[in-house]
Scaffold this motif. Sequence first.
Motif, PDB file in Angstrom:
ATOM      1  N   THR A 215      33.421  42.538   5.813  1.00  0.00           N
ATOM      2  CA  THR A 215      32.170  41.812   5.618  1.00  0.00           C
ATOM      3  C   THR A 215      32.096  41.256   4.207  1.00  0.00           C
ATOM      4  N   TYR A 216      31.670  40.018   4.115  1.00  0.00           N
ATOM      5  CA  TYR A 216      31.556  39.319   2.825  1.00  0.00           C
ATOM      6  C   TYR A 216      30.110  38.887   2.665  1.00  0.00           C
ATOM      7  N   VAL A 217      29.480  39.248   1.548  1.00  0.00           N
ATOM      8  CA  VAL A 217      28.072  38.954   1.317  1.00  0.00           C
ATOM      9  C   VAL A 217      27.932  38.009   0.126  1.00  0.00           C
ATOM     10  N   GLU A 218      27.125  36.979   0.298  1.00  0.00           N
ATOM     11  CA  GLU A 218      26.880  36.007  -0.773  1.00  0.00           C
ATOM     12  C   GLU A 218      25.396  35.668  -0.801  1.00  0.00           C
ATOM     13  N   ALA A 219      24.827  35.585  -2.019  1.00  0.00           N
ATOM     14  CA  ALA A 219      23.422  35.218  -2.195  1.00  0.00           C
ATOM     15  C   ALA A 219      23.300  33.700  -2.313  1.00  0.00           C
ATOM     16  N   VAL A 220      22.293  33.151  -1.632  1.00  0.00           N
ATOM     17  CA  VAL A 220      22.072  31.707  -1.619  1.00  0.00           C
ATOM     18  C   VAL A 220      20.638  31.420  -2.033  1.00  0.00           C
ATOM     19  N   GLU A 221      20.452  30.569  -3.027  1.00  0.00           N
ATOM     20  CA  GLU A 221      19.120  30.130  -3.413  1.00  0.00           C
ATOM     21  C   GLU A 221      18.699  28.982  -2.492  1.00  0.00           C
ATOM     22  N   VAL A 222      17.558  29.159  -1.840  1.00  0.00           N
ATOM     23  CA  VAL A 222      17.159  28.192  -0.815  1.00  0.00           C
ATOM     24  C   VAL A 222      15.853  27.480  -1.157  1.00  0.00           C
ATOM     25  N   ASP A 223      15.492  27.411  -2.443  1.00  0.00           N
ATOM     26  CA  ASP A 223      14.249  26.738  -2.833  1.00  0.00           C
ATOM     27  C   ASP A 223      14.252  25.275  -2.413  1.00  0.00           C
ATOM     28  N   ALA A 224      15.322  24.561  -2.721  1.00  0.00           N
ATOM     29  CA  ALA A 224      15.398  23.135  -2.379  1.00  0.00           C
ATOM     30  C   ALA A 224      15.419  22.944  -0.863  1.00  0.00           C
ATOM     31  N   LEU A 225      16.127  23.820  -0.182  1.00  0.00           N
ATOM     32  CA  LEU A 225      16.206  23.725   1.275  1.00  0.00           C
ATOM     33  C   LEU A 225      14.842  23.968   1.908  1.00  0.00           C
ATOM     34  N   GLU A 226      14.132  24.985   1.440  1.00  0.00           N
ATOM     35  CA  GLU A 226      12.814  25.290   1.993  1.00  0.00           C
ATOM     36  C   GLU A 226      11.821  24.173   1.695  1.00  0.00           C
ATOM     37  N   ALA A 227      11.936  23.542   0.516  1.00  0.00           N
ATOM     38  CA  ALA A 227      11.061  22.413   0.193  1.00  0.00           C
ATOM     39  C   ALA A 227      11.319  21.236   1.125  1.00  0.00           C
ATOM     40  N   ALA A 397      35.980  33.809   1.685  1.00  0.00           N
ATOM     41  CA  ALA A 397      35.169  33.526   0.496  1.00  0.00           C
ATOM     42  C   ALA A 397      34.983  32.027   0.299  1.00  0.00           C
ATOM     43  N   GLN A 398      36.036  31.242   0.501  1.00  0.00           N
ATOM     44  CA  GLN A 398      35.945  29.787   0.343  1.00  0.00           C
ATOM     45  C   GLN A 398      35.029  29.178   1.407  1.00  0.00           C
ATOM     46  N   PHE A 399      35.102  29.702   2.598  1.00  0.00           N
ATOM     47  CA  PHE A 399      34.261  29.209   3.695  1.00  0.00           C
ATOM     48  C   PHE A 399      32.783  29.458   3.393  1.00  0.00           C
ATOM     49  N   ILE A 400      32.443  30.675   2.984  1.00  0.00           N
ATOM     50  CA  ILE A 400      31.050  30.998   2.681  1.00  0.00           C
ATOM     51  C   ILE A 400      30.579  30.249   1.437  1.00  0.00           C
ATOM     52  N   ALA A 401      31.458  30.082   0.451  1.00  0.00           N
ATOM     53  CA  ALA A 401      31.085  29.335  -0.751  1.00  0.00           C
ATOM     54  C   ALA A 401      30.725  27.887  -0.412  1.00  0.00           C
ATOM     55  N   HIS A 402      31.448  27.297   0.549  1.00  0.00           N
ATOM     56  CA  HIS A 402      31.145  25.931   0.982  1.00  0.00           C
ATOM     57  C   HIS A 402      29.778  25.877   1.662  1.00  0.00           C
ATOM     58  N   ILE A 403      29.488  26.856   2.514  1.00  0.00           N
ATOM     59  CA  ILE A 403      28.179  26.906   3.168  1.00  0.00           C
ATOM     60  C   ILE A 403      27.079  27.059   2.122  1.00  0.00           C
ATOM     61  N   LYS A 404      27.306  27.915   1.135  1.00  0.00           N
ATOM     62  CA  LYS A 404      26.330  28.121   0.066  1.00  0.00           C
ATOM     63  C   LYS A 404      26.047  26.815  -0.668  1.00  0.00           C
ATOM     64  N   GLU A 405      27.093  26.083  -1.003  1.00  0.00           N
ATOM     65  CA  GLU A 405      26.925  24.822  -1.718  1.00  0.00           C
ATOM     66  C   GLU A 405      26.079  23.844  -0.908  1.00  0.00           C
ATOM     67  N   LEU A 406      26.338  23.770   0.380  1.00  0.00           N
ATOM     68  CA  LEU A 406      25.602  22.849   1.240  1.00  0.00           C
ATOM     69  C   LEU A 406      24.130  23.231   1.340  1.00  0.00           C
ATOM     70  N   LEU A 407      23.843  24.520   1.424  1.00  0.00           N
ATOM     71  CA  LEU A 407      22.461  24.970   1.567  1.00  0.00           C
ATOM     72  C   LEU A 407      21.698  24.865   0.251  1.00  0.00           C
TER      73      LEU A 407
END
Length: 417
Positions: A215-227, A397-407
């Motif tokens: 399992t790989y866990v990554e924190a994502v800031e979603v302020d812009a997405l929620e706005a 890790a690269q896959f989740i990092a890409h998702i994080k960047e998009l979100l």
Amino acid sequence: MAEFAIKLPDVGEGVAQAEVVTWRVDVGDLLEEDEPFAEVMTDKATVELPSPVSGTVLRLGAKVGDFVAVGAPLLWVDLATESASDPRPALPGAPPVTEAASVTDAPPVTDAAAATPPADVASRIPAGDRRALAAPAVRKRARDLGIDLAAVRGTGPDGRVLHADLDAQLVAAQGGRHPRAPSRPADGVERTRLTGLRRNIARRMQEAHQIPHFTYVEAVEVDALEALRARLNASGDGRPHLTLLPFLVRAVTLALADRPELNARYDAASETLERFNDVHLGIATQTPHGLMVPVLRNAQDGDLWSHAAEIARLAESATRGTITLSELTGSTITITSLGALGGVVSTPVINAPEVAIIGVNRISDELRLVDGRPQNRSVMNLSSSFDHRIVDGAVAAQFIAHIKELLQTPALLFIGR
């Protein structure tokens, strides 16, 4: 007597057997052609079986929880019966069936005092009319109790008489005393045999446990997405309401374009990996019947609103129990989310034979340093699991990092392919 065996039909491609999860009829019931007589479970879906003929049920070929092979007899009927509109008593000497129930009604009263109607019930309620709307199991129980269904006020859909309505009739006849007395096991332990979807889930989880997860866990800031989501939902254009899921669907499909090896299914027996061009995204959904995974097909196509509408439709069908087998099979990667109950971190179980699952945790407010200054941020963890036989840690890790960047930069969601 013209005895006819109704066999289990082919209920899905590649299905060899199915589990009986509900009988809608009992011995002695009159069955009309095209009337549903049972529900069986195959793989992950429950399938309703209509009768190909009309007749009186002679005997059942399986109990609830039994597995029946495709082509094997499920029940036998007497074709000599002219019409199910003319009720007849149960056949003498018919073998007892211990597990029979209506799919929509409460379970029948089993207490011995309720099995035989009080004398004043039989004297006050006329017998003989069976034209009221009711399931076969309810009709049989009413016959056994000597209750005229036409005299019972049905509380089900379209006035359908339910088992609970028969209970109410008995309660009224006994001066308000409910005939059902709860029974308690002598040793204080209640034992329930797992059947249907719950047993299927247990078996699949046991099989998935054999996969070497990581399992790989990554924190994502979603302020812009929620706005952005709030802005789109406030447009008032009548389009479907957007939850976080459609945005995540878009992010996953874009990230898979760079990591197609994660949009795959692994057959351990043949040691074969199948990669798919189209993304058939499983959406893990909790229902009253248990966990189901409806499939959003061709998720790489469509827009946010079409995804939102289809996800809502699939979730409603799964919750109501009307979802089809084809809508529950064929996923190539899965998203699982418990929404506001999603916790901080989780360890999702891979939906085998897939090789990856993306877990969504709840959004919470966190104090973070931004350019050296503390600022409040909306943060969501992605807790994702991967099949380590197929997926290396760096790839995950690269896959989740890409998702994080998009979100975190939602404008990128609309720039990709």
